[in-house]
Design a protein around this motif. Structure first.
Motif, PDB file in Angstrom:
ATOM      1  N   SER A  91       0.854  -1.191   0.000  1.00 26.82           N
ATOM      2  CA  SER A  91       0.000   0.000   0.000  1.00 26.82           C
ATOM      3  C   SER A  91       0.885   1.234   0.000  1.00 26.82           C
ATOM      4  O   SER A  91       1.930   1.254   0.658  1.00 26.82           O
ATOM      5  CB  SER A  91      -0.900   0.027   1.243  1.00 26.82           C
ATOM      6  OG  SER A  91      -1.524   1.300   1.390  1.00 26.82           O
ATOM      7  N   ALA A  92       0.465   2.262  -0.712  1.00 27.66           N
ATOM      8  CA  ALA A  92       1.203   3.521  -0.717  1.00 27.66           C
ATOM      9  C   ALA A  92       1.179   4.165   0.665  1.00 27.66           C
ATOM     10  O   ALA A  92       1.955   5.068   0.950  1.00 27.66           O
ATOM     11  CB  ALA A  92       0.616   4.473  -1.750  1.00 27.66           C
ATOM     12  N   LYS A  93       0.286   3.691   1.539  1.00 26.48           N
ATOM     13  CA  LYS A  93       0.174   4.271   2.883  1.00 26.48           C
ATOM     14  C   LYS A  93       0.723   3.362   3.976  1.00 26.48           C
ATOM     15  O   LYS A  93       0.460   3.587   5.152  1.00 26.48           O
ATOM     16  CB  LYS A  93      -1.280   4.647   3.157  1.00 26.48           C
ATOM     17  CG  LYS A  93      -1.738   5.797   2.274  1.00 26.48           C
ATOM     18  CD  LYS A  93      -3.057   6.337   2.714  1.00 26.48           C
ATOM     19  CE  LYS A  93      -3.421   7.559   1.890  1.00 26.48           C
ATOM     20  NZ  LYS A  93      -4.617   8.202   2.405  1.00 26.48           N
ATOM     21  N   ASN A  94       1.502   2.335   3.604  1.00 28.42           N
ATOM     22  CA  ASN A  94       2.224   1.579   4.630  1.00 28.42           C
ATOM     23  C   ASN A  94       3.247   2.530   5.237  1.00 28.42           C
ATOM     24  O   ASN A  94       3.734   3.445   4.562  1.00 28.42           O
ATOM     25  CB  ASN A  94       2.929   0.358   4.027  1.00 28.42           C
ATOM     26  CG  ASN A  94       1.971  -0.758   3.670  1.00 28.42           C
ATOM     27  OD1 ASN A  94       0.795  -0.723   4.006  1.00 28.42           O
ATOM     28  ND2 ASN A  94       2.471  -1.753   2.971  1.00 28.42           N
ATOM     29  N   ARG A  95       3.552   2.346   6.515  1.00 24.08           N
ATOM     30  CA  ARG A  95       4.489   3.267   7.155  1.00 24.08           C
ATOM     31  C   ARG A  95       5.313   2.568   8.215  1.00 24.08           C
ATOM     32  O   ARG A  95       4.955   1.487   8.692  1.00 24.08           O
ATOM     33  CB  ARG A  95       3.753   4.456   7.754  1.00 24.08           C
ATOM     34  CG  ARG A  95       2.697   4.077   8.770  1.00 24.08           C
ATOM     35  CD  ARG A  95       1.815   5.266   9.120  1.00 24.08           C
ATOM     36  NE  ARG A  95       0.610   4.813   9.798  1.00 24.08           N
ATOM     37  CZ  ARG A  95       0.379   4.982  11.086  1.00 24.08           C
ATOM     38  NH1 ARG A  95       1.254   5.593  11.841  1.00 24.08           N
ATOM     39  NH2 ARG A  95      -0.735   4.548  11.623  1.00 24.08           N
ATOM     40  N   VAL A  96       6.431   3.197   8.555  1.00 22.95           N
ATOM     41  CA  VAL A  96       7.301   2.730   9.631  1.00 22.95           C
ATOM     42  C   VAL A  96       7.287   3.808  10.698  1.00 22.95           C
ATOM     43  O   VAL A  96       7.435   4.999  10.390  1.00 22.95           O
ATOM     44  CB  VAL A  96       8.740   2.486   9.125  1.00 22.95           C
ATOM     45  CG1 VAL A  96       9.666   2.143  10.283  1.00 22.95           C
ATOM     46  CG2 VAL A  96       8.755   1.375   8.076  1.00 22.95           C
ATOM     47  N   GLY A  97       7.079   3.391  11.949  1.00 22.12           N
ATOM     48  CA  GLY A  97       7.061   4.351  13.050  1.00 22.12           C
ATOM     49  C   GLY A  97       7.966   3.901  14.179  1.00 22.12           C
ATOM     50  O   GLY A  97       8.197   2.703  14.363  1.00 22.12           O
ATOM     51  N   LEU A  98       8.503   4.875  14.921  1.00 19.80           N
ATOM     52  CA  LEU A  98       9.323   4.591  16.098  1.00 19.80           C
ATOM     53  C   LEU A  98       8.513   4.930  17.338  1.00 19.80           C
ATOM     54  O   LEU A  98       7.978   6.033  17.455  1.00 19.80           O
ATOM     55  CB  LEU A  98      10.618   5.412  16.071  1.00 19.80           C
ATOM     56  CG  LEU A  98      11.575   5.150  14.918  1.00 19.80           C
ATOM     57  CD1 LEU A  98      12.831   6.021  15.061  1.00 19.80           C
ATOM     58  CD2 LEU A  98      11.959   3.686  14.846  1.00 19.80           C
ATOM     59  N   TYR A  99       8.435   3.969  18.262  1.00 20.74           N
ATOM     60  CA  TYR A  99       7.625   4.103  19.479  1.00 20.74           C
ATOM     61  C   TYR A  99       8.520   4.053  20.708  1.00 20.74           C
ATOM     62  O   TYR A  99       9.484   3.298  20.761  1.00 20.74           O
ATOM     63  CB  TYR A  99       6.594   2.965  19.541  1.00 20.74           C
ATOM     64  CG  TYR A  99       5.492   3.093  18.520  1.00 20.74           C
ATOM     65  CD1 TYR A  99       4.243   3.594  18.884  1.00 20.74           C
ATOM     66  CD2 TYR A  99       5.694   2.727  17.198  1.00 20.74           C
ATOM     67  CE1 TYR A  99       3.226   3.726  17.944  1.00 20.74           C
ATOM     68  CE2 TYR A  99       4.694   2.859  16.252  1.00 20.74           C
ATOM     69  CZ  TYR A  99       3.456   3.359  16.633  1.00 20.74           C
ATOM     70  OH  TYR A  99       2.456   3.490  15.701  1.00 20.74           O
ATOM     71  N   ARG A 100       8.152   4.849  21.729  1.00 20.61           N
ATOM     72  CA  ARG A 100       8.878   4.839  23.001  1.00 20.61           C
ATOM     73  C   ARG A 100       8.569   3.538  23.744  1.00 20.61           C
ATOM     74  O   ARG A 100       7.538   2.901  23.505  1.00 20.61           O
ATOM     75  CB  ARG A 100       8.436   6.007  23.870  1.00 20.61           C
ATOM     76  CG  ARG A 100       8.823   7.366  23.334  1.00 20.61           C
ATOM     77  CD  ARG A 100       8.537   8.468  24.358  1.00 20.61           C
ATOM     78  NE  ARG A 100       8.537   9.788  23.770  1.00 20.61           N
ATOM     79  CZ  ARG A 100       9.608  10.456  23.399  1.00 20.61           C
ATOM     80  NH1 ARG A 100      10.786   9.913  23.546  1.00 20.61           N
ATOM     81  NH2 ARG A 100       9.513  11.651  22.865  1.00 20.61           N
TER      82      ARG A 100
END
Length: 158
Positions: A91-100
């Motif tokens: 998906s063009a809206k897949n994402r990677v995020g960094l979480y505390r």
């Protein structure tokens, strides 16, 4: 002419298997499979069908992946994460995020996040504000939502 020497026409190329020098070269006519629309064999008008080798399969990741190419960095350096996903979850809206620590997708917000729109690639986050020294959990998430494709992967800033 080859190397300044005259070459007879039947010596200009190597002999084909089963060919006797002086024979005309075989005439190969492509045979196209009507279901896949691929050329699957050539028909030698002199000797019959000649099968082509099967094409190599295109490698496709079996499951989404997320890896830290820089799992530990100093403040101000770049954190780079590599991702991949099969077509079923692309998906063009897949994402990677960094979480505390203590938070996760759907249970707190990502400190930073970037879209990962391709079937595979990298995302880079500068290890600078709002990121501070410490450990973070990287998650690869599907379609702007909180469904984890891969993760968590630990990255550390010192």
């Amino acid at each position: 002419m080859r190397g300044g020497q005259r070459v007879e026409p039947d010596q200009a190329r190597p002999a084909l298997p089963g060919e006797v020098r002086g024979d005309p070269p075989p005439v190969l006519v492509p045979y196209t499979d009507t279901i896949t629309a691929r050329v699957t064999a050539y028909y030698n008008l002199d000797a019959g069908p000649v099968a082509l080798p099967a094409p190599a399969p295109t490698p496709v990741p079996a499951a989404p992946t997320l890896t830290a190419t820089t799992p530990a960095v100093t403040s101000g350096a770049d954190i780079t994460l590599a991702y991949s996903t099969p077509a079923a979850t692309l998906s063009a809206k897949n994402r990677v995020g960094l979480y505390r620590p203590g938070t996760s997708p759907g249970n707190g917000d990502a400190v930073v996040r970037k879209y990962a729109p391709d079937a595979g690639g990298t995302v880079t986050f500068p290890a600078a504000s709002p990121l501070t020294a410490g450990s973070y959990a990287a998650w690869y998430l599907q379609n702007d939502g909180y469904t984890a494709l891969a993760g968590p992967v630990t990255v550390t800033i010192s």
